[in-house]
Design a protein around this motif. Sequence first.
Motif, mmCIF file in Angstrom:
data_model
loop_
_atom_site.group_PDB
_atom_site.id
_atom_site.type_symbol
_atom_site.label_atom_id
_atom_site.label_comp_id
_atom_site.label_asym_id
_atom_site.label_seq_id
_atom_site.Cartn_x
_atom_site.Cartn_y
_atom_site.Cartn_z
ATOM 1 N N ALA A 1 31.044 16.809 -28.295
ATOM 2 C CA ALA A 1 31.046 18.056 -29.059
ATOM 3 C C ALA A 1 29.733 18.232 -29.809
ATOM 4 C CB ALA A 1 32.225 18.075 -30.032
ATOM 5 N N LEU A 2 29.218 17.151 -30.386
ATOM 6 C CA LEU A 2 27.936 17.224 -31.080
ATOM 7 C C LEU A 2 26.815 17.576 -30.109
ATOM 8 C CD1 LEU A 2 26.207 16.867 -33.617
ATOM 9 C CD2 LEU A 2 26.081 14.425 -33.084
ATOM 10 N N ALA A 3 26.825 16.959 -28.954
ATOM 11 C CA ALA A 3 25.802 17.270 -27.947
ATOM 12 C C ALA A 3 25.897 18.733 -27.517
ATOM 13 C CB ALA A 3 25.950 16.343 -26.741
ATOM 14 N N GLN A 4 27.104 19.232 -27.364
ATOM 15 C CA GLN A 4 27.293 20.623 -26.960
ATOM 16 C C GLN A 4 26.785 21.578 -28.036
ATOM 17 O OE1 GLN A 4 31.351 21.845 -26.535
ATOM 18 N NE2 GLN A 4 30.817 23.620 -25.299
ATOM 19 N N VAL A 5 27.083 21.300 -29.293
ATOM 20 C CA VAL A 5 26.637 22.170 -30.382
ATOM 21 C C VAL A 5 25.114 22.140 -30.506
ATOM 22 C CG1 VAL A 5 26.696 22.468 -32.891
ATOM 23 C CG2 VAL A 5 28.790 22.030 -31.654
ATOM 24 N N CYS A 6 24.526 20.968 -30.232
ATOM 25 C CA CYS A 6 23.068 20.842 -30.328
ATOM 26 C C CYS A 6 22.357 21.380 -29.086
ATOM 27 C CB CYS A 6 22.681 19.387 -30.536
ATOM 28 S SG CYS A 6 23.154 18.751 -32.148
ATOM 29 N N GLY A 7 23.096 21.683 -28.045
ATOM 30 C CA GLY A 7 22.482 22.199 -26.826
ATOM 31 C C GLY A 7 22.005 21.114 -25.884
ATOM 32 N N LEU A 8 22.470 19.892 -26.080
ATOM 33 C CA LEU A 8 22.122 18.785 -25.199
ATOM 34 C C LEU A 8 23.138 18.701 -24.070
ATOM 35 C CD1 LEU A 8 21.420 16.101 -27.955
ATOM 36 C CD2 LEU A 8 19.724 17.363 -26.638
ATOM 37 N N PRO A 9 22.800 17.988 -22.996
ATOM 38 C CA PRO A 9 23.821 17.756 -21.965
ATOM 39 C C PRO A 9 25.002 16.995 -22.565
ATOM 40 C CG PRO A 9 21.656 17.077 -21.179
ATOM 41 C CD PRO A 9 21.499 17.435 -22.623
ATOM 42 N N VAL A 10 26.186 17.290 -22.101
ATOM 43 C CA VAL A 10 27.400 16.714 -22.679
ATOM 44 C C VAL A 10 27.423 15.196 -22.548
ATOM 45 C CG1 VAL A 10 29.917 16.715 -22.544
ATOM 46 C CG2 VAL A 10 28.669 18.836 -22.285
ATOM 47 N N ALA B 1 30.071 18.147 -36.954
ATOM 48 C CA ALA B 1 30.162 17.297 -35.770
ATOM 49 C C ALA B 1 29.426 15.975 -35.994
ATOM 50 C CB ALA B 1 29.596 18.027 -34.552
ATOM 51 N N TYR B 2 28.291 16.042 -36.670
ATOM 52 C CA TYR B 2 27.506 14.841 -36.959
ATOM 53 C C TYR B 2 28.324 13.860 -37.799
ATOM 54 C CZ TYR B 2 23.666 11.980 -38.821
ATOM 55 O OH TYR B 2 22.862 10.946 -39.182
ATOM 56 N N TRP B 3 28.891 14.357 -38.892
ATOM 57 C CA TRP B 3 29.622 13.454 -39.777
ATOM 58 C C TRP B 3 30.948 13.017 -39.174
ATOM 59 C CZ3 TRP B 3 26.990 10.793 -42.896
ATOM 60 C CH2 TRP B 3 25.824 11.300 -43.446
ATOM 61 N N MET B 4 31.480 13.789 -38.243
ATOM 62 C CA MET B 4 32.680 13.341 -37.527
ATOM 63 C C MET B 4 32.346 12.126 -36.670
ATOM 64 S SD MET B 4 35.870 13.635 -36.885
ATOM 65 C CE MET B 4 36.366 15.233 -37.439
ATOM 66 N N VAL B 5 31.183 12.147 -36.004
ATOM 67 C CA VAL B 5 30.768 11.000 -35.202
ATOM 68 C C VAL B 5 30.555 9.786 -36.096
ATOM 69 C CG1 VAL B 5 28.908 10.081 -33.754
ATOM 70 C CG2 VAL B 5 29.763 12.373 -33.339
ATOM 71 N N VAL B 6 29.881 9.984 -37.228
ATOM 72 C CA VAL B 6 29.637 8.867 -38.149
ATOM 73 C C VAL B 6 30.960 8.299 -38.664
ATOM 74 C CG1 VAL B 6 28.642 8.254 -40.390
ATOM 75 C CG2 VAL B 6 27.349 9.686 -38.807
ATOM 76 N N SER B 7 31.890 9.168 -39.015
ATOM 77 C CA SER B 7 33.194 8.730 -39.515
ATOM 78 C C SER B 7 33.964 7.955 -38.447
ATOM 79 C CB SER B 7 33.996 9.942 -39.973
ATOM 80 O OG SER B 7 35.318 9.588 -40.260
ATOM 81 N N LEU B 8 33.968 8.483 -37.234
ATOM 82 C CA LEU B 8 34.704 7.798 -36.169
ATOM 83 C C LEU B 8 34.053 6.474 -35.783
ATOM 84 C CD1 LEU B 8 35.814 10.781 -33.929
ATOM 85 C CD2 LEU B 8 37.249 9.284 -35.301
ATOM 86 N N LYS B 9 32.744 6.382 -35.915
ATOM 87 C CA LYS B 9 32.075 5.106 -35.644
ATOM 88 C C LYS B 9 32.517 4.061 -36.670
ATOM 89 C CE LYS B 9 29.120 2.471 -33.544
ATOM 90 N NZ LYS B 9 29.196 2.094 -32.154
ATOM 91 N N ALA C 1 24.884 13.195 -22.732
ATOM 92 C CA ALA C 1 23.665 12.620 -23.312
ATOM 93 C C ALA C 1 24.014 11.403 -24.172
ATOM 94 C CB ALA C 1 22.940 13.663 -24.156
ATOM 95 N N GLN C 2 23.184 10.376 -24.070
ATOM 96 C CA GLN C 2 23.379 9.166 -24.854
ATOM 97 C C GLN C 2 22.420 9.215 -26.042
ATOM 98 O OE1 GLN C 2 25.699 6.825 -24.199
ATOM 99 N NE2 GLN C 2 26.376 8.084 -22.492
ATOM 100 N N PHE C 3 22.939 9.087 -27.242
ATOM 101 C CA PHE C 3 22.110 9.100 -28.434
ATOM 102 C C PHE C 3 22.779 8.280 -29.515
ATOM 103 C CE2 PHE C 3 24.723 12.901 -28.267
ATOM 104 C CZ PHE C 3 25.412 12.857 -29.452
ATOM 105 N N THR C 4 21.963 7.829 -30.459
ATOM 106 C CA THR C 4 22.450 7.082 -31.609
ATOM 107 C C THR C 4 22.035 7.843 -32.856
ATOM 108 O OG1 THR C 4 22.174 5.011 -30.410
ATOM 109 C CG2 THR C 4 22.394 4.865 -32.789
ATOM 110 N N LEU C 5 22.962 8.056 -33.745
ATOM 111 C CA LEU C 5 22.689 8.802 -34.969
ATOM 112 C C LEU C 5 22.111 7.875 -36.032
ATOM 113 C CD1 LEU C 5 25.935 10.942 -35.102
ATOM 114 C CD2 LEU C 5 23.757 11.510 -34.067
ATOM 115 N N ALA C 6 21.341 8.453 -36.937
ATOM 116 C CA ALA C 6 20.680 7.659 -37.978
ATOM 117 C C ALA C 6 21.694 7.012 -38.919
ATOM 118 C CB ALA C 6 19.716 8.539 -38.766
ATOM 119 N N ASP C 7 22.758 7.723 -39.243
ATOM 120 C CA ASP C 7 23.747 7.213 -40.192
ATOM 121 C C ASP C 7 24.897 6.472 -39.516
ATOM 122 O OD1 ASP C 7 22.497 8.295 -42.487
ATOM 123 O OD2 ASP C 7 23.289 10.272 -41.973
ATOM 124 N N GLU C 8 24.825 6.318 -38.232
ATOM 125 C CA GLU C 8 25.946 5.762 -37.475
ATOM 126 C C GLU C 8 26.217 4.301 -37.809
ATOM 127 O OE1 GLU C 8 27.084 5.488 -32.764
ATOM 128 O OE2 GLU C 8 25.469 6.774 -33.423
#
Length: 188
Positions: free
Chosen positions: A104-113, A35-43, A115-122
């Motif tokens: 999906a990443l937030a859900q897998v991590c147990g965060l609220p759906v 899920a993490y790398w999917m977000v990075v790829s889509l960014k 949730a606003q966050f920025t990934l390190a590799d994004e």
Amino acid sequence: GKIVAMNAITKAAEKAAQEMHISEAENVIYAVDAAYWMVVSLKAKQKLAESYVSLLDSLSHDVHLMLDQGVATQSDVLSVDVKLNAAQVDLVKVQNGLTLSRMALAQVCGLPVNAQFTLADEDNQVAVPEAGIEPAGGYDMEQVYQNRPDLRALGQGIEVARLQKRVALSSMLPSVVLIGAYEFSNPN
């Protein structure tokens, strides 16, 4: 013998449960990683789509100016506008996919759906691999199989089945100790 075998079955079942727990923990790690790398790829795809839309927007502006000057035809304007509209639709698709993959990443991590966050590799640029780094040449497959917790759990399951076979066999054998004790206490 049955008591010893049943204790061994319990220990093997406990080890199998521990291995399955480890396997499930690894599956969660793999799901988060995917899920993490999917977000990075889509960014990265979003940046590419935005630059493509910007390019087509400037091209559309130029073609409209050329039409006003009589250098381009209406067909040229329409073809550029169609490409621009298709690129804008693709950009919206990528933005929607990015939003869904963040959810999906937030859900897998147990965060609220939401949730606003920025990934390190994004926001990192794509790195080109160095020429000096060589991929691994070969793997010892026996070692790979031994490191898999699901296969170790299957091995424990085989051990449980083997021990259950011994328990079943012992229930079919005569009980010499009970008969001997009975004969000893009642000699007549």
